[in-house]
Design an enzyme around this catalytic site. Structure first.
Site, short mmCIF file in Angstrom:
data_model
loop_
_atom_site.label_atom_id
_atom_site.label_comp_id
_atom_site.label_asym_id
_atom_site.label_seq_id
_atom_site.Cartn_x
_atom_site.Cartn_y
_atom_site.Cartn_z
N GLU A 227 0.32 -1.18 -0.16
CA GLU A 227 -0.23 0.03 -0.11
C GLU A 227 0.59 1.40 0.39
O GLU A 227 0.70 2.48 -0.18
CB GLU A 227 -0.76 0.02 1.08
CG GLU A 227 -2.23 -1.10 1.18
CD GLU A 227 -3.01 -1.31 -0.31
OE1 GLU A 227 -2.92 -0.28 -0.70
OE2 GLU A 227 -3.14 -2.28 -0.62
N TRP B 47 2.03 1.71 -3.42
CA TRP B 47 0.68 2.49 -4.38
C TRP B 47 1.06 3.65 -3.81
O TRP B 47 0.16 4.49 -5.28
CB TRP B 47 -0.31 2.02 -3.44
CG TRP B 47 -1.41 0.87 -4.48
CD1 TRP B 47 -1.18 -0.55 -4.01
CD2 TRP B 47 -1.60 0.88 -5.86
NE1 TRP B 47 -1.80 -1.55 -4.52
CE2 TRP B 47 -2.03 -1.01 -6.13
CE3 TRP B 47 -2.30 1.40 -6.95
CZ2 TRP B 47 -2.65 -1.34 -7.72
CZ3 TRP B 47 -2.27 0.78 -8.56
CH2 TRP B 47 -2.76 -0.14 -8.59
N TRP C 22 -21.37 11.49 -19.50
CA TRP C 22 -21.90 11.07 -17.92
C TRP C 22 -23.02 11.40 -18.14
O TRP C 22 -23.57 12.28 -18.23
CB TRP C 22 -21.79 11.93 -17.43
CG TRP C 22 -19.66 11.14 -16.84
CD1 TRP C 22 -18.58 12.35 -17.32
CD2 TRP C 22 -18.97 10.43 -16.50
NE1 TRP C 22 -17.41 11.44 -17.74
CE2 TRP C 22 -17.57 10.28 -17.03
CE3 TRP C 22 -19.37 9.11 -15.62
CZ2 TRP C 22 -16.47 9.47 -16.59
CZ3 TRP C 22 -18.32 8.39 -15.63
CH2 TRP C 22 -16.80 8.37 -15.48
N ASN D 292 -11.31 2.13 3.15
CA ASN D 292 -10.57 1.99 1.36
C ASN D 292 -11.46 1.10 1.03
O ASN D 292 -12.01 1.06 -0.68
CB ASN D 292 -9.19 1.20 1.91
CG ASN D 292 -9.20 1.05 0.33
OD1 ASN D 292 -8.56 2.17 -0.27
ND2 ASN D 292 -8.60 -0.62 -0.52
N TRP E 65 -16.36 11.40 -12.40
CA TRP E 65 -15.75 10.56 -11.53
C TRP E 65 -14.87 12.24 -10.62
O TRP E 65 -14.80 12.37 -9.43
CB TRP E 65 -14.64 10.31 -11.50
CG TRP E 65 -13.55 10.32 -12.66
CD1 TRP E 65 -13.66 9.77 -14.00
CD2 TRP E 65 -12.47 10.97 -12.85
NE1 TRP E 65 -12.23 10.31 -15.05
CE2 TRP E 65 -11.53 11.11 -14.32
CE3 TRP E 65 -11.58 11.62 -11.96
CZ2 TRP E 65 -10.55 11.95 -13.81
CZ3 TRP E 65 -10.58 11.97 -11.50
CH2 TRP E 65 -9.93 12.32 -13.39
N TRP F 197 -9.86 7.08 -7.39
CA TRP F 197 -11.17 7.59 -8.79
C TRP F 197 -10.97 6.87 -10.08
O TRP F 197 -12.00 6.28 -10.38
CB TRP F 197 -11.46 9.31 -8.26
CG TRP F 197 -12.37 9.30 -7.53
CD1 TRP F 197 -11.84 9.93 -5.92
CD2 TRP F 197 -14.08 9.20 -7.14
NE1 TRP F 197 -12.97 9.90 -5.27
CE2 TRP F 197 -14.29 9.82 -5.33
CE3 TRP F 197 -14.93 8.61 -8.01
CZ2 TRP F 197 -15.21 8.75 -5.28
CZ3 TRP F 197 -16.09 8.77 -7.12
CH2 TRP F 197 -16.13 8.80 -5.95
#
Ligand code: FAD
Length: 434
Positions: free
Chosen positions: A257, A260, A288, A323, A341, A364
């Site tokens: 993590e 990341w 959208w 998360n 988003w 996102w």
């Protein structure tokens, strides 16, 4: 007037293991530490009750207390950083500026302008890598290009890490090289336009037990299975070197993590367009629906999907969301409701105490399918199945949505199967030439 070195605090609000501060203190002149409440950022915040500003303010108070032991003090200013630095250069005999680098587009621009200002006056500027183990071009593919897929990046990251010997930059013994001054007065929150909030900020302690059990527990939102250190990484109240060392000893899953986090920072640095564009260009052609009423129901946790509503209510009340639930709520907004988003990203940015541009944007775009190494567009989380797997006894849901299963709870905003088909159709239409 004495020569002085300026040290500029930003997202590195600690005295120990702070690389630029360490080198500033080793320079020839005494160090004046400075923090600037940047009005360019503060003016954009929507509420005068903002936990992040309060958190920073608390931390500045704590830094000041520690500095007092060395008869020094932190100079806290409020305004546009360029103007504030111009005033400092006029007032003091400044020889150089030290700071740790930041990788966000606005921060980069600000660093550049301030560096130019100092250089024009013949003053030295020294910047350092501090908030990550690897930055910018440290980890590249064989062809010299940046990685855009996580797993090979991680492999290379770990390979490079194994050749490093991580050093802790102990600032304690050299803090006596701070400028000796009468204490400056720290502006209170009201003076800079903010108020106290009711948030409980998590402590800056690394809990070994949580990290040891991270792999088994991290996906269950009803457990305290993650560290809640996000806000501390965001503002540098914990050293990333310390955390990575710990991860290396105790948990590969937790280390992943932290990698990341660096991956997304690297992506933002190489591809600053992701700040407001899809990483995969085609996804900017999606039609959208952007229904404002539906967006408002999502924000308030009133969608009639209990796992989604629990997450949004947790966020609204605490400034935090687990998360797993961030993934579910983000997928729901972009796929079930077909809302851009960027709307969800902006809402999270407003509410999350651990808000961090690179990870939020990465998260996102991952959920929307538009990001680098994102979930494929046809992977649409089924909220019911996610609940069965990750909150089987509804412990998390009951905590945040007590009226679930009563007649006060709203009907689902949209039927799952219908929403899924609608999303697939729109994504397919947009991407058909891929
Ligand atoms: P832990 O699980 O204990 O992890 C330790 C640290 O590793 C975190 O504090 C964080 O710095 C980093 N980390 C963990 N997971 C990730 C991840 N997937 N991507 C990048 N870094 C990670 N993280 C943020 O720090 N700020 C954000 O604004 C943010 N927005 C997100 C938005 C969405 C839609 C999604 C899906 C994820 C987002 N994340 C964000 C990533 C992740 O959800 C949080 O870092 C994590 O939930 C924070 O909880 P924790 O501090 O207990 O972390």
């Amino acid at each position: 007037m004495k020569n002085i070195t300026l040290f500029w605090f930003r997202r590195d609000l600690r005295l120990t293991d702070n690389i630029a501060l360490f080198y500033a203190l080793k320079s020839k002149s005494p160090v004046l530490p400075v923090f600037i409440f940047d009005t360019e950022i503060l003016d954009l915040l929507e509420s005068s009750k903002d936990g992040r500003v309060e958190f920073i303010h608390n931390q500045l108070q704590s830094l000041n207390k520690q500095l007092e032991k060395y008869s020094s003090s932190l100079l806290v200013l409020h305004g546009n950083p360029i103007d504030q630095f111009k005033l400092l250069i006029e007032k003091y005999k400044v020889t150089s500026l030290y700071f740790n680098r930041d990788y966000e587009p606005y921060a980069k621009k600000r660093e550049h302008e301030i560096t130019e200002l100092f250089k024009k006056q013949g003053l030295d500027v020294h910047s350092f890598k501090d908030q990550v183990i690897f930055e910018k071009n440290d980890i590249l593919k064989k062809d010299g290009k940046p990685y855009t897929v996580f797993t090979p990046y991680k492999r290379k990251w770990e390979e490079a890490f194994s050749t490093l010997s991580i050093k802790n930059y102990q600032t304690e013994p050299i803090l006596k090289n701070c400028l000796q001054v009468e204490p400056f007065s720290l502006p209170d929150l009201q003076k800079i336009g903010f108020q106290k909030t009711d948030y409980n900020f998590p402590p800056a302690t690394i809990n070994d037990e949580i990290i040891k059990n991270y792999d088994q527990n991290r996906d269950y939102p009803y457990l305290d299975g993650t560290t809640r250190l996000g806000i501390h990484f965001r503002f540098g109240t914990i050293s990333i070197r310390r955390a990575v060392k710990k991860a290396h000893e105790l948990s590969q899953a937790w280390l992943n993590e932290l990698i990341w986090r660096e991956f997304y920072m690297m992506i933002l640095w190489h591809f600053p367009k992701v700040e407001d564009h899809s990483f995969k260009q085609k996804y900017d052609m999606i039609n959208w629906r952007n229904d404002e009423q539906e967006f408002s129901r999502w924000c308030q946790g009133q969608t009639g999907y209990p796992i989604v509503d629990a997450g949004m209510r947790e966020l609204n009340e605490t400034g935090y969301m687990h998360n797993r639930v961030r993934m579910i709520t983000a997928s729901f907004l972009t796929k079930h409701l077909l809302i851009d988003w960027r709307w969800g990203e902006a809402y999270f940015a407003q509410k999350l105490l651990d808000y961090e541009l690179a990870s939020n944007n990465g998260g996102w775009q991952w959920a929307a399918g538009s990001g680098c190494d994102a979930a494929p567009y046809f992977r649409i989380f089924n909220p019911e199945l996610q609940t069965k797997r990750f909150d089987p006894k509804h412990a998390y849901i009951k905590k945040w949505v007590p009226e679930y299963k009563s007649n006060k709870y709203p009907e689902p905003i949209v039927e799952h199967k219908f929403a899924r088909e609608r999303a697939l159709e729109e994504y397919k239409r947009t991407l058909k030439n891929d």
